[in-house]
Scaffold this active site. Structure first.
Site, short mmCIF file in Angstrom:
data_model
loop_
_atom_site.label_atom_id
_atom_site.label_comp_id
_atom_site.label_asym_id
_atom_site.label_seq_id
_atom_site.Cartn_x
_atom_site.Cartn_y
_atom_site.Cartn_z
N HIS A 117 41.35 38.20 48.53
CA HIS A 117 41.55 39.33 47.62
C HIS A 117 41.72 38.81 46.21
O HIS A 117 42.42 37.83 45.97
CB HIS A 117 42.76 40.18 48.04
CG HIS A 117 44.00 39.38 48.32
ND1 HIS A 117 44.18 38.67 49.48
CD2 HIS A 117 45.10 39.16 47.57
CE1 HIS A 117 45.34 38.05 49.45
NE2 HIS A 117 45.93 38.33 48.28
N HIS A 129 43.22 39.64 42.67
CA HIS A 129 44.17 40.50 41.96
C HIS A 129 43.61 40.79 40.55
O HIS A 129 43.17 39.87 39.86
CB HIS A 129 45.52 39.80 41.76
CG HIS A 129 46.28 39.49 43.00
ND1 HIS A 129 47.35 40.23 43.44
CD2 HIS A 129 46.14 38.50 43.91
CE1 HIS A 129 47.86 39.70 44.54
NE2 HIS A 129 47.14 38.65 44.85
P1 5GP Z 1 48.85 37.53 47.94
O1 5GP Z 1 50.31 37.20 47.80
O2 5GP Z 1 48.36 37.23 49.35
O3 5GP Z 1 47.97 36.92 46.89
O4 5GP Z 1 48.71 39.07 47.68
C1 5GP Z 1 48.90 40.04 48.67
C2 5GP Z 1 49.16 41.34 47.95
O5 5GP Z 1 48.95 42.38 48.86
C3 5GP Z 1 50.58 41.47 47.41
O6 5GP Z 1 50.55 41.67 46.00
C4 5GP Z 1 51.14 42.67 48.17
O7 5GP Z 1 51.98 43.48 47.38
C5 5GP Z 1 49.89 43.39 48.60
N1 5GP Z 1 50.03 44.14 49.84
C6 5GP Z 1 50.55 43.66 51.01
N2 5GP Z 1 50.50 44.62 51.96
C7 5GP Z 1 49.93 45.71 51.37
C8 5GP Z 1 49.60 47.01 51.85
O8 5GP Z 1 49.83 47.37 53.02
N3 5GP Z 1 49.02 47.88 50.97
C9 5GP Z 1 48.76 47.50 49.68
N4 5GP Z 1 48.18 48.43 48.89
N5 5GP Z 1 49.04 46.28 49.20
C10 5GP Z 1 49.61 45.39 50.03
#
Ligand code: 5GP
Ligand code: ZN
Length: 115
Positions: free
Chosen positions: A101, A103
């Site tokens: 993903h 951001h």
């Molecule tokens: P990472 O830390 O893996 O780069 O980012 C994961 C992101 O996914 C985090 O910013 C977190 O807030 C978001 N996230 C996790 N679970 C969910 C969800 O169920 N729905 C949404 N919309 N975002 C999520």
């Protein structure tokens, strides 16, 4: 599609999300815990756990993901003041969801370096 992946569940509609963009290749939605006034996640529909799992066969997909993010950023009015793309990888990189993903963060001045 991975049955224990939160983002695959979002893609299947099993977990609700706030859609920003959708096509046959990508889906973009608002982060549930926004780190900035605008915080959007762009994901490929294909389940690739981490950016380091991508191979030559994903070169076009990854390029398209950045171009799609550019279009979303423009739509959100972010380029005028500047904004940030973040791609966390692995535990120390802060990756918590193992489905690639990108951001998109903006809407306020962002500090650097990250914590
Ligand atoms: P990472 O830390 O893996 O780069 O980012 C994961 C992101 O996914 C985090 O910013 C977190 O807030 C978001 N996230 C996790 N679970 C969910 C969800 O169920 N729905 C949404 N919309 N975002 C999520
Ligand atoms: Zn997945």
């Amino acid at each position: 599609m991975s049955s224990d992946c939160i983002f695959c569940k979002i893609l299947q509609g099993e977990i609700p999300s706030t859609e920003v963009y959708s096509d046959e290749t990508f889906y973009a939605f608002r982060d549930i815990n926004p780190g900035a006034p605008t915080h959007i996640l762009v994901i490929p529909r294909e389940h690739i756990p981490a950016i380091t799992d991508a191979g030559e066969e994903h070169a076009e997909l990854l390029g398209q993901m950045l171009l799609r993010a550019n279009a979303i950023a423009r739509e959100e009015g972010l380029p005028e003041n500047g904004f940030r793309y973040v791609l966390n990888c692995g535990e120390w990189g802060g990756q918590t969801v193992f489905h690639i993903h990108l951001h998109i963060l903006g809407g306020r001045p962002l500090g650097w370096p990250p914590g």
